[in-house]
Design a protein around this motif. Structure first.
Motif, PDB file in Angstrom:
ATOM      1  N   GLY A  27      22.673  -9.474   4.520  1.00  0.00           N
ATOM      2  CA  GLY A  27      22.325  -9.754   3.178  1.00  0.00           C
ATOM      3  C   GLY A  27      23.102 -10.962   2.708  1.00  0.00           C
ATOM      4  N   THR A  28      22.962 -10.954   1.399  1.00  0.00           N
ATOM      5  CA  THR A  28      23.394 -12.256   0.375  1.00  0.00           C
ATOM      6  C   THR A  28      24.362 -11.764  -0.736  1.00  0.00           C
ATOM      7  OG1 THR A  28      21.488 -13.488   1.223  1.00  0.00           O
ATOM      8  CG2 THR A  28      22.859 -14.139  -0.793  1.00  0.00           C
ATOM      9  N   GLY A  29      25.401 -12.466  -0.959  1.00  0.00           N
ATOM     10  CA  GLY A  29      26.121 -12.303  -2.128  1.00  0.00           C
ATOM     11  C   GLY A  29      27.646 -12.208  -2.108  1.00  0.00           C
ATOM     12  N   SER A  30      28.251 -11.938  -3.056  1.00  0.00           N
ATOM     13  CA  SER A  30      29.693 -11.929  -3.050  1.00  0.00           C
ATOM     14  C   SER A  30      30.248 -10.438  -2.314  1.00  0.00           C
ATOM     15  CB  SER A  30      30.329 -12.004  -4.381  1.00  0.00           C
ATOM     16  OG  SER A  30      29.758 -10.800  -5.078  1.00  0.00           O
ATOM     17  N   THR A  31      29.627  -9.750  -2.200  1.00  0.00           N
ATOM     18  CA  THR A  31      30.236  -8.376  -1.346  1.00  0.00           C
ATOM     19  C   THR A  31      29.844  -8.538   0.014  1.00  0.00           C
ATOM     20  OG1 THR A  31      29.456  -7.226  -3.295  1.00  0.00           O
ATOM     21  CG2 THR A  31      29.898  -5.976  -1.467  1.00  0.00           C
ATOM     22  N   VAL A  32      28.645  -9.379   0.159  1.00  0.00           N
ATOM     23  CA  VAL A  32      28.137  -9.381   1.813  1.00  0.00           C
ATOM     24  C   VAL A  32      29.203 -10.438   2.373  1.00  0.00           C
ATOM     25  CG1 VAL A  32      26.635 -10.783   3.136  1.00  0.00           C
ATOM     26  CG2 VAL A  32      25.725  -8.673   1.654  1.00  0.00           C
ATOM     27  N   VAL A  80      22.712  -4.900   6.499  1.00  0.00           N
ATOM     28  CA  VAL A  80      24.028  -4.713   5.367  1.00  0.00           C
ATOM     29  C   VAL A  80      23.766  -5.506   4.057  1.00  0.00           C
ATOM     30  CG1 VAL A  80      26.518  -4.512   5.112  1.00  0.00           C
ATOM     31  CG2 VAL A  80      25.725  -3.776   7.277  1.00  0.00           C
ATOM     32  N   ASP A  81      23.938  -4.942   3.176  1.00  0.00           N
ATOM     33  CA  ASP A  81      23.743  -5.889   1.797  1.00  0.00           C
ATOM     34  C   ASP A  81      24.142  -5.269   0.461  1.00  0.00           C
ATOM     35  OD1 ASP A  81      22.725  -8.161   0.230  1.00  0.00           O
ATOM     36  OD2 ASP A  81      20.616  -7.662   0.594  1.00  0.00           O
ATOM     37  N   GLY A  82      24.272  -6.022  -0.489  1.00  0.00           N
ATOM     38  CA  GLY A  82      24.797  -5.533  -1.873  1.00  0.00           C
ATOM     39  C   GLY A  82      23.813  -5.150  -2.369  1.00  0.00           C
ATOM     40  N   ALA A  83      23.950  -4.960  -3.794  1.00  0.00           N
ATOM     41  CA  ALA A  83      22.796  -4.739  -4.844  1.00  0.00           C
ATOM     42  C   ALA A  83      23.463  -4.953  -6.487  1.00  0.00           C
ATOM     43  CB  ALA A  83      22.423  -3.255  -4.783  1.00  0.00           C
ATOM     44  N   ASP A  84      22.468  -5.265  -7.364  1.00  0.00           N
ATOM     45  CA  ASP A  84      22.861  -5.543  -8.461  1.00  0.00           C
ATOM     46  C   ASP A  84      22.959  -4.202  -9.284  1.00  0.00           C
ATOM     47  OD1 ASP A  84      23.117  -8.547  -8.349  1.00  0.00           O
ATOM     48  OD2 ASP A  84      20.878  -8.263  -7.983  1.00  0.00           O
ATOM     49  N   GLU A  85      22.030  -3.142  -9.121  1.00  0.00           N
ATOM     50  CA  GLU A  85      22.030  -1.958  -9.603  1.00  0.00           C
ATOM     51  C   GLU A  85      21.337  -0.955  -8.589  1.00  0.00           C
ATOM     52  OE1 GLU A  85      21.108  -2.254 -14.322  1.00  0.00           O
ATOM     53  OE2 GLU A  85      19.752  -1.819 -12.973  1.00  0.00           O
ATOM     54  N   ILE A  93      17.828  -2.600  -7.640  1.00  0.00           N
ATOM     55  CA  ILE A  93      17.590  -3.867  -8.463  1.00  0.00           C
ATOM     56  C   ILE A  93      18.450  -4.707  -7.370  1.00  0.00           C
ATOM     57  CG2 ILE A  93      17.671  -5.675 -10.015  1.00  0.00           C
ATOM     58  CD1 ILE A  93      16.669  -3.624 -11.891  1.00  0.00           C
ATOM     59  N   LYS A  94      17.806  -5.822  -6.861  1.00  0.00           N
ATOM     60  CA  LYS A  94      18.588  -7.120  -6.010  1.00  0.00           C
ATOM     61  C   LYS A  94      17.766  -8.299  -6.629  1.00  0.00           C
ATOM     62  CE  LYS A  94      19.256  -6.362  -1.872  1.00  0.00           C
ATOM     63  NZ  LYS A  94      20.592  -7.086  -2.247  1.00  0.00           N
ATOM     64  N   GLY A  95      18.600  -9.364  -6.170  1.00  0.00           N
ATOM     65  CA  GLY A  95      17.841 -10.724  -6.356  1.00  0.00           C
ATOM     66  C   GLY A  95      18.842 -11.512  -7.373  1.00  0.00           C
ATOM     67  N   GLY A  96      20.058 -11.169  -7.871  1.00  0.00           N
ATOM     68  CA  GLY A  96      20.889 -11.764  -8.745  1.00  0.00           C
ATOM     69  C   GLY A  96      21.151 -13.131  -8.070  1.00  0.00           C
ATOM     70  N   GLY A  97      21.203 -13.209  -6.838  1.00  0.00           N
ATOM     71  CA  GLY A  97      21.496 -14.540  -6.389  1.00  0.00           C
ATOM     72  C   GLY A  97      20.254 -15.397  -5.728  1.00  0.00           C
ATOM     73  N   ALA A  98      19.007 -14.688  -6.346  1.00  0.00           N
ATOM     74  CA  ALA A  98      17.967 -15.387  -5.931  1.00  0.00           C
ATOM     75  C   ALA A  98      17.409 -15.350  -4.348  1.00  0.00           C
ATOM     76  CB  ALA A  98      17.819 -16.678  -6.298  1.00  0.00           C
ATOM     77  N   ALA A  99      17.977 -14.331  -3.701  1.00  0.00           N
ATOM     78  CA  ALA A  99      17.583 -14.078  -2.019  1.00  0.00           C
ATOM     79  C   ALA A  99      16.816 -12.936  -1.796  1.00  0.00           C
ATOM     80  CB  ALA A  99      19.063 -13.993  -1.274  1.00  0.00           C
ATOM     81  N   LEU A 100      16.247 -12.369  -2.930  1.00  0.00           N
ATOM     82  CA  LEU A 100      15.465 -11.140  -2.543  1.00  0.00           C
ATOM     83  C   LEU A 100      14.257 -10.871  -1.714  1.00  0.00           C
ATOM     84  CD1 LEU A 100      13.126 -10.949  -5.853  1.00  0.00           C
ATOM     85  CD2 LEU A 100      14.432 -12.823  -5.626  1.00  0.00           C
ATOM     86  N   ARG A 102      13.769 -13.017   1.168  1.00  0.00           N
ATOM     87  CA  ARG A 102      14.336 -12.711   2.631  1.00  0.00           C
ATOM     88  C   ARG A 102      14.859 -11.484   2.853  1.00  0.00           C
ATOM     89  NH1 ARG A 102      15.744 -18.863   4.578  1.00  0.00           N
ATOM     90  NH2 ARG A 102      13.829 -19.774   3.665  1.00  0.00           N
ATOM     91  N   GLU A 103      15.945 -11.081   1.663  1.00  0.00           N
ATOM     92  CA  GLU A 103      16.528  -9.611   1.913  1.00  0.00           C
ATOM     93  C   GLU A 103      15.353  -8.434   2.158  1.00  0.00           C
ATOM     94  OE1 GLU A 103      20.360 -10.663  -0.990  1.00  0.00           O
ATOM     95  OE2 GLU A 103      18.766  -9.826  -1.823  1.00  0.00           O
ATOM     96  N   LYS A 104      14.303  -8.544   1.325  1.00  0.00           N
ATOM     97  CA  LYS A 104      13.398  -7.492   1.441  1.00  0.00           C
ATOM     98  C   LYS A 104      12.627  -7.699   2.974  1.00  0.00           C
ATOM     99  CE  LYS A 104      11.524  -5.779  -2.170  1.00  0.00           C
ATOM    100  NZ  LYS A 104      10.258  -5.663  -3.331  1.00  0.00           N
ATOM    101  N   SER A 120      30.701  -0.482 -10.459  1.00  0.00           N
ATOM    102  CA  SER A 120      29.939  -0.978 -11.531  1.00  0.00           C
ATOM    103  C   SER A 120      28.630  -1.086 -11.432  1.00  0.00           C
ATOM    104  CB  SER A 120      30.525  -2.172 -12.052  1.00  0.00           C
ATOM    105  OG  SER A 120      30.257  -3.377 -11.162  1.00  0.00           O
ATOM    106  N   LYS A 121      28.050  -0.891 -10.163  1.00  0.00           N
ATOM    107  CA  LYS A 121      26.634  -1.258  -9.956  1.00  0.00           C
ATOM    108  C   LYS A 121      25.861   0.292  -9.777  1.00  0.00           C
ATOM    109  CE  LYS A 121      27.426  -5.589  -8.613  1.00  0.00           C
ATOM    110  NZ  LYS A 121      27.352  -5.854  -7.244  1.00  0.00           N
ATOM    111  N   GLN A 122      26.525   1.178 -10.111  1.00  0.00           N
ATOM    112  CA  GLN A 122      25.846   2.653 -10.168  1.00  0.00           C
ATOM    113  C   GLN A 122      25.464   2.783 -11.507  1.00  0.00           C
ATOM    114  OE1 GLN A 122      29.156   4.981  -8.120  1.00  0.00           O
ATOM    115  NE2 GLN A 122      27.621   5.955  -6.935  1.00  0.00           N
TER     116      GLN A 122
HETATM  117  O1  LIG Z   1      20.110 -12.294  -4.198  1.00  0.00           O
HETATM  118  C1  LIG Z   1      21.143 -11.544  -4.231  1.00  0.00           C
HETATM  119  C2  LIG Z   1      21.339 -10.152  -3.559  1.00  0.00           C
HETATM  120  O2  LIG Z   1      20.449  -9.323  -3.966  1.00  0.00           O
HETATM  121  C3  LIG Z   1      22.586  -9.532  -3.831  1.00  0.00           C
HETATM  122  O3  LIG Z   1      22.731  -8.496  -2.768  1.00  0.00           O
HETATM  123  C4  LIG Z   1      23.018  -9.162  -5.197  1.00  0.00           C
HETATM  124  O4  LIG Z   1      22.615  -9.963  -6.089  1.00  0.00           O
HETATM  125  C5  LIG Z   1      24.361  -8.646  -5.389  1.00  0.00           C
HETATM  126  O5  LIG Z   1      25.419  -9.375  -5.023  1.00  0.00           O
HETATM  127  P1  LIG Z   1      26.853  -9.408  -5.298  1.00  0.00           P
HETATM  128  O6  LIG Z   1      27.303  -8.617  -4.074  1.00  0.00           O
HETATM  129  O7  LIG Z   1      27.305 -10.854  -5.498  1.00  0.00           O
HETATM  130  O8  LIG Z   1      27.166  -8.517  -6.703  1.00  0.00           O
END
Ligand SMILES: O=C[C@H](O)[C@H](O)[C@H](O)COP(=O)(O)O
Length: 219
Positions: A27-32, A80-85, A93-100, A102-104, A120-122
């Motif tokens: 996936g994408t993001g700071s957790t990934v 393997v990917d993160g989530a916003d909620e 809910i995903k896509g905070g980093g605009a990658a939704l 391709r992630e889907k 904090s995401k739960q």
């Molecule tokens: O577009 C971004 C993704 O959906 C991320 O997985 C999501 O925004 C969580 O990102 P982070 O791990 O940075 O909180």
């Protein structure tokens, strides 16, 4: 523990799901980004990865992880990917980093979705985090009006162009009680590429980084 340390703990815990000689959906993001660092430590043991964004592709290539085009891969055992909620039904809910988008797509191909988050995401109810919707640029105003009819307040994410050349509308003030229904309704609006609700393709395993360690939740 800081929030970033909790993200890191969850990300490293995902390593044990990675199979020998496999291709991993990433996936994408700071957790990934923490997961990619972890994956690099076993790069000799895997075939490589399929990426969900240019950002993740660049990071993996810099660390020497081979990145494959999704079209050249028949199956993926793991994504393997993160989530916003994420809620108790493992809807996200995903896509905070605009990658939704391709992630889907990559998540749809994978057998198992491992979601890695800090606590904090739960949430009980999805929608406190504005729901990202990827939209074909010329449809922006029309899609915005349709999203208002669905009860949301769409806001154009200024200065952001997705990897697919589209724009993002972030929909505020949605209390999402029926995620599957809303996911379908929004995707049915002409001009929408996809939206950040992952309810039809929910997570299978959730790894939550907490003060006390990493909690594993399965569906
Ligand atoms: O577009 C971004 C993704 O959906 C991320 O997985 C999501 O925004 C969580 O990102 P982070 O791990 O940075 O909180």
């Amino acid at each position: 523990m800081t929030q970033d340390e909790m993200k890191k703990a969850a990300a490293w815990a995902a390593l044990k799901y990675v199979e020998h000689d496999s291709i991993v959906g990433v996936g994408t993001g700071s957790t990934v980004n923490h997961f990619i660092d972890a994956l690099a430590t076993m790069k000799a043991d895997i075939e490589g990865a399929v990426s969900s964004s240019e950002e993740s592709t660049q990071k993996m290539k810099a660390l020497g992880i081979p990145v494959f085009d999704l079209n050249s891969v028949n199956e993926l055992s793991l994504y393997v990917d993160g989530a916003d909620e994420i809620n108790a039904s493992m809807h996200m809910i995903k896509g905070g980093g605009a990658a939704l988008t391709r992630e889907k797509i990559v998540a749809a191909v994978a057998d198992k979705f491992i979601c890695i988050i800090d606590s904090s995401k739960q949430v009980d109810i999805l929608g406190e985090f504005p729901l990202p919707v990827e939209v074909i640029p010329m449809a922006r105003s029309y899609v915005g009006r349709e999203l208002v009819k669905l009860g949301g307040d769409p806001v154009y994410r200024e200065g952001v162009i997705t990897d697919n050349g589209n724009i993002i509308l972030d929909v505020y003030n949605m209390k999402i009680m029926q995620a599957k229904v809303l996911e379908k309704q929004i995707n049915a609006i002409v001009g929408v590429v996809t939206n950040g609700l992952f309810a039809h393709r929910a997570a299978d395993v959730l790894l939550v980084g907490k003060e006390a360690g990493v909690e594993t939740i399965t569906d």
